[in-house]
Design a protein around this motif. Structure first.
Motif, mmCIF file in Angstrom:
data_model
loop_
_atom_site.group_PDB
_atom_site.id
_atom_site.type_symbol
_atom_site.label_atom_id
_atom_site.label_comp_id
_atom_site.label_asym_id
_atom_site.label_seq_id
_atom_site.Cartn_x
_atom_site.Cartn_y
_atom_site.Cartn_z
ATOM 1 N N ILE A 15 37.393 77.686 16.944
ATOM 2 C CA ILE A 15 38.163 76.550 18.258
ATOM 3 C C ILE A 15 39.119 75.513 16.804
ATOM 4 C CG2 ILE A 15 37.691 74.322 18.609
ATOM 5 C CD1 ILE A 15 36.868 76.026 20.649
ATOM 6 N N TYR A 16 40.206 76.244 16.913
ATOM 7 C CA TYR A 16 41.016 74.829 16.854
ATOM 8 C C TYR A 16 41.124 73.842 17.306
ATOM 9 C CZ TYR A 16 42.425 78.754 13.929
ATOM 10 O OH TYR A 16 42.309 79.545 12.349
ATOM 11 N N LYS A 17 41.643 71.517 16.852
ATOM 12 C CA LYS A 17 42.417 71.276 17.124
ATOM 13 C C LYS A 17 42.575 70.386 16.498
ATOM 14 C CE LYS A 17 41.979 68.578 20.831
ATOM 15 N NZ LYS A 17 42.841 68.634 21.998
ATOM 16 N N ASN A 18 44.253 70.085 17.393
ATOM 17 C CA ASN A 18 44.732 69.426 16.905
ATOM 18 C C ASN A 18 45.311 67.751 17.197
ATOM 19 O OD1 ASN A 18 45.073 71.315 15.062
ATOM 20 N ND2 ASN A 18 47.113 71.817 15.383
ATOM 21 N N TYR A 19 44.994 66.761 16.769
ATOM 22 C CA TYR A 19 46.184 65.692 17.704
ATOM 23 C C TYR A 19 47.116 65.685 17.582
ATOM 24 C CZ TYR A 19 41.343 64.805 19.267
ATOM 25 O OH TYR A 19 39.707 65.438 19.864
ATOM 26 N N GLY A 20 48.692 65.935 17.736
ATOM 27 C CA GLY A 20 49.942 65.896 17.089
ATOM 28 C C GLY A 20 49.175 66.369 15.782
ATOM 29 N N GLU A 21 49.764 65.256 15.407
ATOM 30 C CA GLU A 21 50.253 65.758 13.578
ATOM 31 C C GLU A 21 48.510 65.894 12.972
ATOM 32 O OE1 GLU A 21 53.399 66.266 11.348
ATOM 33 O OE2 GLU A 21 53.227 67.013 13.261
ATOM 34 N N LEU A 58 35.521 68.354 28.465
ATOM 35 C CA LEU A 58 36.600 67.188 28.995
ATOM 36 C C LEU A 58 37.152 67.035 27.451
ATOM 37 C CD1 LEU A 58 33.949 64.975 28.291
ATOM 38 C CD2 LEU A 58 35.183 65.013 30.451
ATOM 39 N N LEU A 59 38.383 67.752 26.825
ATOM 40 C CA LEU A 59 39.450 68.327 26.518
ATOM 41 C C LEU A 59 39.358 69.629 26.121
ATOM 42 C CD1 LEU A 59 40.298 65.730 24.339
ATOM 43 C CD2 LEU A 59 38.996 66.309 22.936
ATOM 44 N N PRO A 60 40.239 69.661 26.345
ATOM 45 C CA PRO A 60 40.893 71.630 25.650
ATOM 46 C C PRO A 60 41.123 71.833 24.035
ATOM 47 C CG PRO A 60 42.901 69.725 26.554
ATOM 48 C CD PRO A 60 42.020 68.856 26.751
ATOM 49 N N ALA A 61 40.309 72.759 23.651
ATOM 50 C CA ALA A 61 40.948 73.149 22.316
ATOM 51 C C ALA A 61 42.669 73.288 22.069
ATOM 52 C CB ALA A 61 39.753 73.680 22.466
ATOM 53 N N THR A 62 42.422 73.071 21.049
ATOM 54 C CA THR A 62 44.585 73.893 20.699
ATOM 55 C C THR A 62 44.264 74.840 20.494
ATOM 56 O OG1 THR A 62 44.812 71.529 19.363
ATOM 57 C CG2 THR A 62 46.431 73.879 19.356
ATOM 58 N N GLN A 63 42.666 75.911 20.264
ATOM 59 C CA GLN A 63 42.831 77.220 20.120
ATOM 60 C C GLN A 63 41.533 78.017 20.264
ATOM 61 O OE1 GLN A 63 45.406 79.103 17.285
ATOM 62 N NE2 GLN A 63 44.332 80.921 17.152
ATOM 63 N N GLY A 64 41.218 78.770 20.364
ATOM 64 C CA GLY A 64 39.606 79.234 20.547
ATOM 65 C C GLY A 64 39.532 78.904 21.628
ATOM 66 N N GLU A 65 37.439 79.500 21.733
ATOM 67 C CA GLU A 65 37.311 79.952 23.343
ATOM 68 C C GLU A 65 35.424 78.960 22.661
ATOM 69 O OE1 GLU A 65 36.985 83.362 23.370
ATOM 70 O OE2 GLU A 65 38.746 83.920 25.284
ATOM 71 N N VAL A 66 35.231 78.374 23.976
ATOM 72 C CA VAL A 66 33.897 78.280 24.275
ATOM 73 C C VAL A 66 33.199 78.685 25.444
ATOM 74 C CG1 VAL A 66 32.302 75.910 23.862
ATOM 75 C CG2 VAL A 66 33.902 75.983 23.622
ATOM 76 N N PHE A 67 32.080 79.407 25.380
ATOM 77 C CA PHE A 67 30.953 80.264 26.287
ATOM 78 C C PHE A 67 29.687 79.600 26.057
ATOM 79 C CE2 PHE A 67 33.753 83.358 24.430
ATOM 80 C CZ PHE A 67 34.337 83.874 25.339
ATOM 81 N N VAL A 68 29.378 78.697 27.454
ATOM 82 C CA VAL A 68 28.213 78.425 27.666
ATOM 83 C C VAL A 68 27.658 79.578 28.843
ATOM 84 C CG1 VAL A 68 26.988 76.885 29.277
ATOM 85 C CG2 VAL A 68 29.048 76.158 28.288
#
Ligand SMILES: Nc1ncnc2c1ncn2[C@@H]1O[C@H](COP(=O)(O)OP(=O)(O)OP(=O)(O)O)[C@@H](O)[C@H]1O
Ligand SMILES: [Mg+2]
Lengths: 256, 252
Positions: A15-21, A58-68
């Motif tokens: 998982i990658y997550k960016n908030y803007g910068e 609730l929040l999309p990841a910038t990249q990557g996956e989550v499995f439940v």
């Protein structure tokens, strides 16, 4: 995705997550074993809430996956329930309606959902407060309402974002004991965010230590020896104390 | 107010001003200022006259209709603006312009567009009330606790559910605050429109009385309008105090 049906209730993959910068999470991967409690432990602002919200959908990841349980997460679903740090109770609604609200949104009819809510209100020890309003309750009682609401939808995965941080120390200890019993008795997977090293070691089957931004898992600790001891003797246990100490050693370099 | 150390009941100062008015009227300082007692006598004569009842009815009707549109268009619009960035940027400039615009100047245009009847009055009333209702509903939604929204989403709330069950209630104190001010503005709107259009409701009565120099009649109508507006805003004030109580408990 057939090979995803393993012992892991939740799998977080790259998982990658960016908030803007701001780069909050970078290439974070972590597995959450079925029926266990995993803590996310790390300094403030390292992205624990972000990760939890991504798992919740609730929040999309910038990249990557989550499995439940093998299926890819794209949005919130009935297989996950959230407990909020600030309780997130509706101030205009009674305890009963608050607890039943998850079921209300899922379209369960009124009688049925109030019966279920009443059961969980009893489980968390709030009998007699069904018709009270959130502002009439103490912080600890409010979080019991939040917990009852999450339990009453009976999701296999429970996501808890610092659920005990807004209650006093005594209540907090009681909650930690209750949580241990919950993990033992309910066959659910718990993902538990906390700031407190002691709390994490006390309640967890597995502790994931996150580093400051951009965050990834630096270490996974699985306390073993004291897990089956009774609640009172854990805090005196040798392994418990050593684990707390070693986590502090590895985190202290980041607290300056 | 205190007199010789005794606390007088609220608004008893009005009696003093009333006496002064009566005195000035009796000594006939001006033709335009008849004694208060004469005005009340006239009021008793005309209050169930056909023209007066009709004016009252027309005013009440346009006021309620105007408020109805202002509330049922204004609240959803405000909530949507608070929720949706795009809509907000699209509409906010207009709302702000109309909020501060001298709407009275628009009434002649409305008369041309919608005729000289109740329709124009209702639209004027709505235009006076709606902007503050929109702005307040929007502000109410914007201060909403993020985690309440997350909570509803995490349980799979549909947009409609979130709108009705979370946004509306969370913004309710601000919404009602806006509705209260909207009511007061609507009172102004409904009177001003009638005065300008002046062939229906109290506008027609004013026109009639003032053109025939029926000063006691003229004042009687003004007293009624003032009393109505004042009572209405006091009632809304009471309501608002109860909502404020609820709002102060809300943050917890
Ligand atoms: N909506 C947002 N916009 C921009 N930056 C954000 C946003 N939400 C979080 N961040 C940033 O991302 C980082 C991680 O935030 P997050 O809330 O996940 O941290 P956390 O580990 O939960 O912190 P805490 O322990 O204080 O709750 C922080 O540096 C924060 O400033
Ligand atoms: Mg957090």
């Amino acid at each position: 995705m057939s090979d995803q049906t393993t012992d892991n209730a939740v799998s977080v993959k790259n998982i990658y997550k960016n908030y803007g910068e701001i780069e909050a999470l970078r290439d974070l991967s972590l597995d959450f074993p079925n029926g266990q409690l995993t803590s996310l432990l790390g300094p403030s602002g390292c992205g624990k809430t972000t990760l939890l919200k991504i798992i919740a959908g609730l929040l999309p990841a910038t990249q990557g996956e989550v499995f439940v349980n093998g299926s890819l997460v794209t949005k919130p679903g009935p297989d996950r329930a959230f407990v909020f740090q600030d309780f997130a109770l509706m101030p205009w609604a009674s305890v009963l309606r608050n607890v039943a609200f998850g079921l209300e949104l899922r379209g369960v009819n009124k009688n049925e959902r109030e019966d279920i809510a009443a059961k969980y209100i009893k489980d968390v020890g709030l009998v007699g407060f069904e018709n009270s309003f959130p502002h009439e309750l103490s912080g600890g009682m409010r979080q019991r309402v939040g917990l009852a609401r999450a339990l009453s939808v009976d999701s296999p995965v429970l996501l808890m974002d610092e659920p005990f941080s807004a209650v006093d120390e005594q209540t907090r200890r009681k909650f930690q004991e209750d949580l241990l019993n919950l993990v033992k008795n309910e066959n659910k997977t718990f993902i538990f965010v906390t700031h407190s090293i002691e709390e994490a070691v006390y309640v967890s089957d597995q502790i994931a230590i996150l580093l400051p931004r951009p965050s990834r898992v630096s270490e996974i600790i699985k306390p073993k020896g004291f897990r089956n001891k009774d609640v009172d003797s854990i805090r005196k246990d040798r392994e418990y104390l050593d684990t707390v100490e070693s986590i502090w050693k590895s985190l202290r370099t980041y607290v300056e | 107010m205190y007199l010789f150390g005794y606390k007088l009941p609220g608004m008893s100062s009005l009696i003093l001003w009333g006496l002064l008015w009566e005195f000035l009227g009796q000594i006939e300082v001006s033709f335009f200022l008849p004694p208060l007692s004469a005005i009340f006598n006239t009021l008793l004569e005309i209050y169930n006259s056909k023209a007066f009842v009709r004016a009252l009815y027309e005013t009440g009707y346009s006021f309620l209709a105007g408020i109805f549109f202002a509330v049922f268009i204004g609240i959803p619009t405000g909530i949507l603006m608070g929720k949706n960035r795009f809509l907000d940027e699209l509409l906010l400039p207009w709302v702000n312009v109309f909020m501060s615009a001298p709407l009275t100047a628009l009434v002649p245009v409305l008369m041309v567009l919608f005729g000289f009847g109740l329709k124009s009055i209702i639209i004027t009333t709505t235009l006076f009330a709606i902007w503050i209702i929109i702005l307040n509903s929007r502000a109410g939604v914007m201060q909403i606790n993020r985690s309440l929204v997350d909570m509803a989403n995490s349980f799979g709330a549909s947009p409609i559910d979130a709108f009705i069950k979370i946004y509306f209630w969370a913004a309710l104190p601000e919404i009602l605050g806006g509705v209260r001010i909207g009511f007061i503005r609507a009172v102004k709107g409904v009177i001003i429109a009638q005065l300008l259009i002046s062939i229906v409701g109290f506008g027609a009565l004013f026109e009639l009385y003032s053109s025939r120099f029926l000063m006691t009649h003229f004042w009687a109508v003004i007293l009624v309008l003032f009393a109505l507006a004042f009572t209405l805003s006091e009632l809304l004030g009471m309501l608002a105090r109860r909502v404020d109580y609820y709002a102060s408990k809300r943050s917890q």
